[in-house]
Scaffold this active site. Structure first.
Site, mmCIF file in Angstrom:
data_model
loop_
_atom_site.group_PDB
_atom_site.id
_atom_site.type_symbol
_atom_site.label_atom_id
_atom_site.label_comp_id
_atom_site.label_asym_id
_atom_site.label_seq_id
_atom_site.Cartn_x
_atom_site.Cartn_y
_atom_site.Cartn_z
ATOM 1 N N GLU A 167 0.851 -1.186 0.000
ATOM 2 C CA GLU A 167 0.000 0.000 0.000
ATOM 3 C C GLU A 167 0.891 1.243 0.000
ATOM 4 O O GLU A 167 1.313 1.702 1.082
ATOM 5 C CB GLU A 167 -0.892 0.006 1.244
ATOM 6 N N SER A 213 -6.506 3.573 -3.237
ATOM 7 C CA SER A 213 -7.472 4.187 -4.167
ATOM 8 C C SER A 213 -7.957 3.230 -5.251
ATOM 9 O O SER A 213 -8.123 3.617 -6.413
ATOM 10 C CB SER A 213 -6.881 5.459 -4.782
HETATM 11 C C1 PEP Z 1 -6.790 1.148 2.818
HETATM 12 O O1 PEP Z 1 -7.445 1.625 3.734
HETATM 13 O O2 PEP Z 1 -6.094 0.155 3.000
HETATM 14 C C2 PEP Z 1 -6.866 1.792 1.506
HETATM 15 C C3 PEP Z 1 -6.151 1.300 0.532
HETATM 16 O O3 PEP Z 1 -7.699 2.887 1.399
HETATM 17 P P1 PEP Z 1 -8.259 3.534 0.036
HETATM 18 O O4 PEP Z 1 -8.755 2.401 -0.826
HETATM 19 O O5 PEP Z 1 -9.353 4.454 0.481
HETATM 20 O O6 PEP Z 1 -7.124 4.251 -0.619
#
Ligand code: PEP
Length: 251
Positions: A167, A213
């Site tokens: 991430e 996202s």
């Molecule tokens: C997450 O919370 O792990 C995440 C990836 O959030 P988002 O999809 O809102 O970017």
């Protein structure tokens, strides 16, 4: 073949009533899906009602954090055995929001991961670089450090039982996803580091999710990358229809 895994991270959203409404609708939509794993990581307060509704279904339950002790004087914390008791199979660990707002470091994430495994929970261990680190050309150094330190003392036997979520911090909740190529490059690097630590047989089995996202419009292309085995979805998982479209990205 790695089975795709799509996990929702609801973060600090939804009351018990909202949880109930969502899950009833969601189960109706996904009840026949068997070729991928689906997980809902809901707030602690929603775990009990979520378990009542998900029990026996093809959707698994997850938590978003846990403490490292089984019980004790740790006011405000939730233990791995409590998560098992309420029906969790998964737990997200080391999410960047926990690292940023609650100062969690790789060493603590590592401790949690080992404890989660001991209690039969599948940890989803989050790693990823910040925007500054990417701009400074340090992405791979950061990922290598995080892989080595978050996963310290993980035995070869357990190494394919965990899930890793790549991430990139700059992509979380910003609406700005990594390109499929950026995700592939980072996740291939993570898998290679994994192979150095545990061998190719293990690294080819471990599932590496992308998170940042994800939306119904961008997930198919991200999933087409060889080293992307699923997604950890924040914002777009809060709406039933939107998360359902992500789950069925290739249909
Ligand atoms: C997450 O919370 O792990 C995440 C990836 O959030 P988002 O999809 O809102 O970017």
């Amino acid at each position: 073949m790695r089975k795709p895994l799509i996990a929702a991270n609801w973060k600090m959203y939804k009351t018990t009533r909202e949880t109930e409404e969502y899950i009833k609708k969601f189960l109706n939509l996904v009840k026949d899906i068997k070729d991928r794993d689906i997980v809902l990581c809901v707030p602690f307060t929603s775990l009990y009602i979520a378990e009542k509704l998900l029990n026996g279904s093809n959707v698994k339950l997850g938590a978003q954090n846990m403490y490292v002790e089984e019980k004790g004087a740790y006011t405000g914390e939730i233990s791995p055995s409590m998560l098992k008791d309420v029906g969790c199979s998964y737990v997200i660990l080391g999410h960047s929001e926990r690292r940023k707002y609650f100062y969690e470091k790789d060493e603590f994430v590592n401790k949690k991961m080992l404890v989660a495994l001991k209690f039969g929970l599948t940890p989803i261990v989050c790693i990823g670089e910040t925007l500054q680190e990417r701009e400074d050309g340090k992405t791979f150094d950061v990922l290598e450090y995080q892989v080595k330190n978050s996963l310290k003392n993980l035995s070869k036997e357990d190494a394919d039982k965990i899930v890793i979520a790549y991430e990139p911090v700059w992509a979380i909740g910003t609406g700005k996803n990594a390109t499929p190529q950026q995700a592939q490059q980072a996740q291939n690097f993570i898998r290679e580091k994994y192979a150095e630590l545990y061998g190719k047989d293990v690294s080819s089995k471990v599932r590496i999710l992308y998170g940042g996202s994800i939306k119904p419009e961008n997930f198919k292309e991200i999933m087409a990358q060889q080293d992307v085995d699923g997604g950890l979805v924040g914002g777009a998982s809060l709406d039933v229809e939107s998360f359902y479209k992500i789950v069925i990205y290739d249909k």
